[in-house]
Design a protein around this motif. Structure first.
Motif, PDB file in Angstrom:
ATOM      1  N   VAL A  41      16.432   9.032   4.856  1.00 28.05           N
ATOM      2  CA  VAL A  41      15.486   8.815   6.317  1.00 28.05           C
ATOM      3  C   VAL A  41      16.194   9.692   7.318  1.00 28.05           C
ATOM      4  O   VAL A  41      17.278   8.496   7.518  1.00 28.05           O
ATOM      5  CB  VAL A  41      14.772   7.810   5.971  1.00 28.05           C
ATOM      6  CG1 VAL A  41      13.907   7.869   7.120  1.00 28.05           C
ATOM      7  CG2 VAL A  41      14.153   7.834   4.557  1.00 28.05           C
ATOM      8  N   ASP A  42      16.454  10.618   8.163  1.00 28.62           N
ATOM      9  CA  ASP A  42      16.989  10.642   9.355  1.00 28.62           C
ATOM     10  C   ASP A  42      16.084   9.636  10.636  1.00 28.62           C
ATOM     11  O   ASP A  42      14.563  10.874  10.552  1.00 28.62           O
ATOM     12  CB  ASP A  42      17.289  11.830   9.173  1.00 28.62           C
ATOM     13  CG  ASP A  42      18.158  12.475   9.981  1.00 28.62           C
ATOM     14  OD1 ASP A  42      18.344  11.663  11.133  1.00 28.62           O
ATOM     15  OD2 ASP A  42      18.950  13.754  10.336  1.00 28.62           O
ATOM     16  N   GLN A  43      16.784   9.592  11.335  1.00 33.52           N
ATOM     17  CA  GLN A  43      15.889   8.792  12.516  1.00 33.52           C
ATOM     18  C   GLN A  43      15.996   9.476  13.557  1.00 33.52           C
ATOM     19  O   GLN A  43      14.788   9.653  14.959  1.00 33.52           O
ATOM     20  CB  GLN A  43      15.995   7.395  12.550  1.00 33.52           C
ATOM     21  CG  GLN A  43      15.452   6.270  11.415  1.00 33.52           C
ATOM     22  CD  GLN A  43      15.215   5.025  12.351  1.00 33.52           C
ATOM     23  OE1 GLN A  43      14.466   4.782  13.235  1.00 33.52           O
ATOM     24  NE2 GLN A  43      16.090   4.715  11.417  1.00 33.52           N
ATOM     25  N   GLY A  44      16.506  11.108  13.665  1.00 34.41           N
ATOM     26  CA  GLY A  44      17.346  11.066  14.545  1.00 34.41           C
ATOM     27  C   GLY A  44      16.540  12.968  14.560  1.00 34.41           C
ATOM     28  O   GLY A  44      16.928  13.643  15.040  1.00 34.41           O
ATOM     29  N   SER A  45      15.846  13.550  13.812  1.00 33.31           N
ATOM     30  CA  SER A  45      15.695  14.820  13.360  1.00 33.31           C
ATOM     31  C   SER A  45      14.237  14.670  12.610  1.00 33.31           C
ATOM     32  O   SER A  45      13.771  13.843  12.379  1.00 33.31           O
ATOM     33  CB  SER A  45      16.476  14.966  12.680  1.00 33.31           C
ATOM     34  OG  SER A  45      16.031  16.228  12.103  1.00 33.31           O
ATOM     35  N   ASP A  46      13.959  15.008  13.592  1.00 31.03           N
ATOM     36  CA  ASP A  46      12.301  16.129  13.213  1.00 31.03           C
ATOM     37  C   ASP A  46      12.073  16.781  11.277  1.00 31.03           C
ATOM     38  O   ASP A  46      11.150  16.968  11.213  1.00 31.03           O
ATOM     39  CB  ASP A  46      11.294  16.969  13.736  1.00 31.03           C
ATOM     40  CG  ASP A  46       9.826  17.040  13.550  1.00 31.03           C
ATOM     41  OD1 ASP A  46       9.363  15.911  12.986  1.00 31.03           O
ATOM     42  OD2 ASP A  46       9.243  17.387  14.508  1.00 31.03           O
ATOM     43  N   ALA A  47      13.454  17.876  10.864  1.00 33.01           N
ATOM     44  CA  ALA A  47      13.064  17.948  10.337  1.00 33.01           C
ATOM     45  C   ALA A  47      13.529  18.141   8.835  1.00 33.01           C
ATOM     46  O   ALA A  47      13.660  16.351   9.249  1.00 33.01           O
ATOM     47  CB  ALA A  47      14.611  19.187   9.811  1.00 33.01           C
ATOM     48  N   TYR A 110      22.730  13.934  -0.774  1.00 32.04           N
ATOM     49  CA  TYR A 110      21.023  13.871  -1.077  1.00 32.04           C
ATOM     50  C   TYR A 110      19.967  14.859  -1.724  1.00 32.04           C
ATOM     51  O   TYR A 110      20.486  16.277  -1.620  1.00 32.04           O
ATOM     52  CB  TYR A 110      20.456  13.592   0.341  1.00 32.04           C
ATOM     53  CG  TYR A 110      21.212  12.482   0.755  1.00 32.04           C
ATOM     54  CD1 TYR A 110      21.451  10.624   0.619  1.00 32.04           C
ATOM     55  CD2 TYR A 110      22.564  12.581   2.569  1.00 32.04           C
ATOM     56  CE1 TYR A 110      22.014  10.157   1.022  1.00 32.04           C
ATOM     57  CE2 TYR A 110      23.019  12.383   2.434  1.00 32.04           C
ATOM     58  CZ  TYR A 110      23.485  10.622   2.700  1.00 32.04           C
ATOM     59  OH  TYR A 110      23.456   9.596   3.090  1.00 32.04           O
ATOM     60  N   THR A 111      19.017  14.197  -2.234  1.00 30.87           N
ATOM     61  CA  THR A 111      18.131  15.339  -2.653  1.00 30.87           C
ATOM     62  C   THR A 111      17.260  15.916  -1.605  1.00 30.87           C
ATOM     63  O   THR A 111      17.260  17.811  -1.248  1.00 30.87           O
ATOM     64  CB  THR A 111      17.257  14.656  -3.564  1.00 30.87           C
ATOM     65  OG1 THR A 111      16.249  13.345  -3.035  1.00 30.87           O
ATOM     66  CG2 THR A 111      17.576  14.267  -4.842  1.00 30.87           C
ATOM     67  N   VAL A 112      16.572  15.113  -0.385  1.00 29.44           N
ATOM     68  CA  VAL A 112      15.732  15.479   0.553  1.00 29.44           C
ATOM     69  C   VAL A 112      16.517  14.767   1.548  1.00 29.44           C
ATOM     70  O   VAL A 112      17.113  13.937   1.354  1.00 29.44           O
ATOM     71  CB  VAL A 112      14.686  15.899   0.175  1.00 29.44           C
ATOM     72  CG1 VAL A 112      14.299  16.659  -0.652  1.00 29.44           C
ATOM     73  CG2 VAL A 112      13.888  14.678   0.524  1.00 29.44           C
ATOM     74  N   ILE A 113      16.156  14.983   3.423  1.00 31.93           N
ATOM     75  CA  ILE A 113      16.185  14.436   4.136  1.00 31.93           C
ATOM     76  C   ILE A 113      15.025  15.025   4.641  1.00 31.93           C
ATOM     77  O   ILE A 113      14.197  15.640   4.665  1.00 31.93           O
ATOM     78  CB  ILE A 113      17.355  14.986   5.262  1.00 31.93           C
ATOM     79  CG1 ILE A 113      18.179  15.078   4.454  1.00 31.93           C
ATOM     80  CG2 ILE A 113      16.992  14.255   6.552  1.00 31.93           C
ATOM     81  CD1 ILE A 113      19.695  15.458   5.212  1.00 31.93           C
ATOM     82  N   VAL A 114      14.122  13.570   4.837  1.00 35.35           N
ATOM     83  CA  VAL A 114      13.170  13.286   5.504  1.00 35.35           C
ATOM     84  C   VAL A 114      13.135  13.072   7.025  1.00 35.35           C
ATOM     85  O   VAL A 114      14.451  12.180   7.515  1.00 35.35           O
ATOM     86  CB  VAL A 114      11.757  12.291   4.715  1.00 35.35           C
ATOM     87  CG1 VAL A 114      11.443  13.340   3.305  1.00 35.35           C
ATOM     88  CG2 VAL A 114      12.246  10.804   4.753  1.00 35.35           C
ATOM     89  N   ALA A 115      11.962  13.087   7.412  1.00 36.19           N
ATOM     90  CA  ALA A 115      12.023  12.535   9.112  1.00 36.19           C
ATOM     91  C   ALA A 115      11.112  11.461   9.792  1.00 36.19           C
ATOM     92  O   ALA A 115      10.386  10.986   8.267  1.00 36.19           O
ATOM     93  CB  ALA A 115      11.441  13.837   9.872  1.00 36.19           C
ATOM     94  N   ARG A 116      12.190  10.452  10.261  1.00 34.98           N
ATOM     95  CA  ARG A 116      11.317   9.371  10.701  1.00 34.98           C
ATOM     96  C   ARG A 116      10.406   9.311  11.726  1.00 34.98           C
ATOM     97  O   ARG A 116      11.521   9.442  12.700  1.00 34.98           O
ATOM     98  CB  ARG A 116      11.507   7.637  10.293  1.00 34.98           C
ATOM     99  CG  ARG A 116      10.636   6.269  10.823  1.00 34.98           C
ATOM    100  CD  ARG A 116      11.483   5.206  10.405  1.00 34.98           C
ATOM    101  NE  ARG A 116      11.101   4.073  10.820  1.00 34.98           N
ATOM    102  CZ  ARG A 116      10.443   4.214  12.272  1.00 34.98           C
ATOM    103  NH1 ARG A 116      11.212   4.547  12.970  1.00 34.98           N
ATOM    104  NH2 ARG A 116       9.852   2.503  12.478  1.00 34.98           N
ATOM    105  N   SER A 117       9.351   9.293  12.330  1.00 33.34           N
ATOM    106  CA  SER A 117       8.713   9.867  13.701  1.00 33.34           C
ATOM    107  C   SER A 117       9.262   8.431  14.659  1.00 33.34           C
ATOM    108  O   SER A 117       9.194   7.059  13.765  1.00 33.34           O
ATOM    109  CB  SER A 117       7.622  10.286  13.454  1.00 33.34           C
ATOM    110  OG  SER A 117       6.654   9.571  13.159  1.00 33.34           O
TER     111      SER A 117
END
Length: 117
Positions: A41-47, A110-117
């Protein structure tokens, strides 16, 4: 008006804890009907990024991808070009949403990176 529940922590939640590290939040999500480990979970990205292991594991094919022609900047600062994007159902708890993943052909733990708005 729809109210969406969110997992979040306030400064009050930190009281009595040691904050020695800024560790990544790595979770399990249900993606495309399968439980996926190592989801960052990447809090600094929207991708929302999908890596080759998951793409192949879901038995997706290049013709399943929609066009996505904007380059990305990797963690190491290098430009990464996408293979395309794909829309999949993602389930967290009881909530299911459609997510557009940008598929890249590069290594990641990682398998994926998801964004946290």
């Amino acid at each position: 008006m729809e109210v969406r529940l969110a997992l979040s922590f306030s400064d009050e939640d930190k009281v009595g804890t040691l904050q020695l590290h800024d560790n990544a939040l790595v979770i399990i999500l249900r993606i495309g009907g399968y439980d996926m480990k190592r989801v960052l979970v990447d809090q600094g990205s929207d991708a929302k990024i999908m890596y080759p292991d998951l793409f192949k594991g879901l038995k997706l094919k290049p013709n399943d991808l929609a066009c996505y022609d904007s380059p990305l900047i990797g963690f190491d600062g290098k430009i990464v070009f996408s293979k395309g994007q794909i829309k999949l159902h993602v389930q967290a708890g009881l909530e299911v949403v459609e997510v557009n993943f940008i598929v890249v052909d590069t290594y990641s733990p990682y398998t994926v990176i998801v964004a946290r708005s």
